[in-house]
Design a protein around this motif. Structure first.
Motif, PDB file in Angstrom:
ATOM      1  N   ASP A  44      18.420 -22.407  58.471  1.00 61.91           N
ATOM      2  CA  ASP A  44      17.603 -22.708  59.210  1.00 61.91           C
ATOM      3  C   ASP A  44      16.922 -21.734  60.134  1.00 61.91           C
ATOM      4  O   ASP A  44      16.541 -21.239  61.312  1.00 61.91           O
ATOM      5  CB  ASP A  44      19.159 -22.843  61.022  1.00 61.91           C
ATOM      6  CG  ASP A  44      20.068 -23.769  60.371  1.00 61.91           C
ATOM      7  OD1 ASP A  44      19.788 -24.847  59.926  1.00 61.91           O
ATOM      8  OD2 ASP A  44      21.582 -23.849  60.628  1.00 61.91           O
ATOM      9  N   VAL A  60      28.519 -17.694  56.465  1.00 58.73           N
ATOM     10  CA  VAL A  60      28.002 -18.312  56.973  1.00 58.73           C
ATOM     11  C   VAL A  60      28.802 -19.990  56.389  1.00 58.73           C
ATOM     12  O   VAL A  60      29.741 -19.617  55.552  1.00 58.73           O
ATOM     13  CB  VAL A  60      26.511 -18.412  56.652  1.00 58.73           C
ATOM     14  CG1 VAL A  60      26.516 -20.064  56.943  1.00 58.73           C
ATOM     15  CG2 VAL A  60      25.836 -17.502  57.223  1.00 58.73           C
ATOM     16  N   ASP A  61      29.467 -20.866  57.789  1.00 54.46           N
ATOM     17  CA  ASP A  61      30.180 -21.799  57.579  1.00 54.46           C
ATOM     18  C   ASP A  61      29.439 -23.080  57.160  1.00 54.46           C
ATOM     19  O   ASP A  61      28.246 -23.114  57.322  1.00 54.46           O
ATOM     20  CB  ASP A  61      30.543 -21.761  58.775  1.00 54.46           C
ATOM     21  CG  ASP A  61      31.937 -23.538  58.636  1.00 54.46           C
ATOM     22  OD1 ASP A  61      32.073 -23.215  57.396  1.00 54.46           O
ATOM     23  OD2 ASP A  61      32.391 -23.669  59.397  1.00 54.46           O
ATOM     24  N   ASN A  63      29.387 -26.085  57.130  1.00 58.87           N
ATOM     25  CA  ASN A  63      28.981 -27.086  58.409  1.00 58.87           C
ATOM     26  C   ASN A  63      28.283 -26.580  59.219  1.00 58.87           C
ATOM     27  O   ASN A  63      28.250 -27.513  59.991  1.00 58.87           O
ATOM     28  CB  ASN A  63      31.493 -27.477  58.335  1.00 58.87           C
ATOM     29  CG  ASN A  63      31.904 -27.798  57.093  1.00 58.87           C
ATOM     30  OD1 ASN A  63      30.709 -28.885  56.659  1.00 58.87           O
ATOM     31  ND2 ASN A  63      32.668 -27.227  57.872  1.00 58.87           N
ATOM     32  N   SER A  64      28.409 -25.451  59.317  1.00 55.09           N
ATOM     33  CA  SER A  64      27.128 -24.713  60.405  1.00 55.09           C
ATOM     34  C   SER A  64      25.319 -24.674  60.179  1.00 55.09           C
ATOM     35  O   SER A  64      24.341 -25.053  61.346  1.00 55.09           O
ATOM     36  CB  SER A  64      27.465 -23.366  61.058  1.00 55.09           C
ATOM     37  OG  SER A  64      27.335 -22.641  60.256  1.00 55.09           O
ATOM     38  N   LYS A  66      22.206 -26.271  59.024  1.00 56.51           N
ATOM     39  CA  LYS A  66      21.495 -27.778  59.766  1.00 56.51           C
ATOM     40  C   LYS A  66      20.325 -27.544  58.823  1.00 56.51           C
ATOM     41  O   LYS A  66      20.405 -28.734  58.316  1.00 56.51           O
ATOM     42  CB  LYS A  66      20.863 -27.636  60.549  1.00 56.51           C
ATOM     43  CG  LYS A  66      22.099 -28.049  61.854  1.00 56.51           C
ATOM     44  CD  LYS A  66      21.389 -27.728  63.000  1.00 56.51           C
ATOM     45  CE  LYS A  66      22.305 -27.982  64.454  1.00 56.51           C
ATOM     46  NZ  LYS A  66      21.357 -28.055  66.132  1.00 56.51           N
TER      47      LYS A  66
END
Length: 208
Positions: A44, A60-61, A63-64, A66
């Protein structure tokens, strides 16, 4: 998550990736198959150092995220560049050993303290570069021999002498420092070009 590798969007994964470490691992494996090496990674828009990958990405997730952006370089070019730089600078190494030996055996041995520290640091970087090249070629230093010993054995022996130098430097034993430089380190420094040559031969065979 959009994955961009060398400007190409929509990177396709083989199988499931459960976390960011697996995602990056899959990209690295993809690049290795193409004889390329990952040089930079952005999550990101934020750059992540290769040495900090696991520590950062573990938290770090998936799904978070981008956008994951990766840049790579041709591995053959990187190896060739590294070895060419070594071959350019290695001839100065034995001369530095002989010069410092003369200083430590001379009237003002204290003038050699800082240059010796620099020499030890530089030589450590040389060995690190050699290890990086071997890793890139997926070979073990223990499988490459020069005369009667492998490169791994030579690394170990060199480290022992450099540690002995560091100890003598701490004690101010200038006579020992001069002897180590003249009779142990200088001969090894003269063989560094041969080691670079051996790695160059392995690189040529690997990328043929």
């Amino acid at each position: 998550m959009e994955v961009i590798v060398d400007g190409e969007k929509n990177f396709k994964f083989k199988g499931d990736t459960q976390n960011m470490v697996e995602v990056v691992g899959a990209i690295i494996a993809f690049l290795q198959d193409k004889n390329r090496a990952m040089m930079s990674i952005e999550v990101d828009g934020k750059s992540v150092s290769p040495t900090d990958l696991h520590a950062v990405l573990d938290n770090v997730d998936i799904n978070s995220v981008k956008v994951l952006k990766v840049q790579s370089e041709d591995l053959a070019n990187l190896v060739d560049q590294t070895l060419s730089e070594l071959e350019e600078h290695l001839p100065a190494l034995p001369a530095a050993c002989h010069s410092l030996a003369a200083v430590f055996h001379g009237e003002h041995p204290e003038e050699g303290f800082d240059p010796l520290t620099q020499l030890i640091t530089i030589w450590g970087e040389v060995k690190q570069r050699q290890i990086q090249v071997a890793n890139s070629l997926q070979i073990e230093l223990g499988d490459i021999a020069l005369d009667d010993s492998t490169l791994e054995q030579r690394h170990v022996a060199l480290n022992e002498f450099l540690e002995e130098c560091a100890g003598a430097l701490q004690k101010g034993d200038c006579v020992l420092l001069g002897d180590l430089l003249e009779y142990e380190l200088a001969p090894r420094a003269e063989q560094e070009l041969q080691i670079a040559g051996l790695l160059k031969e392995r690189a040529a065979a690997h990328f043929a």
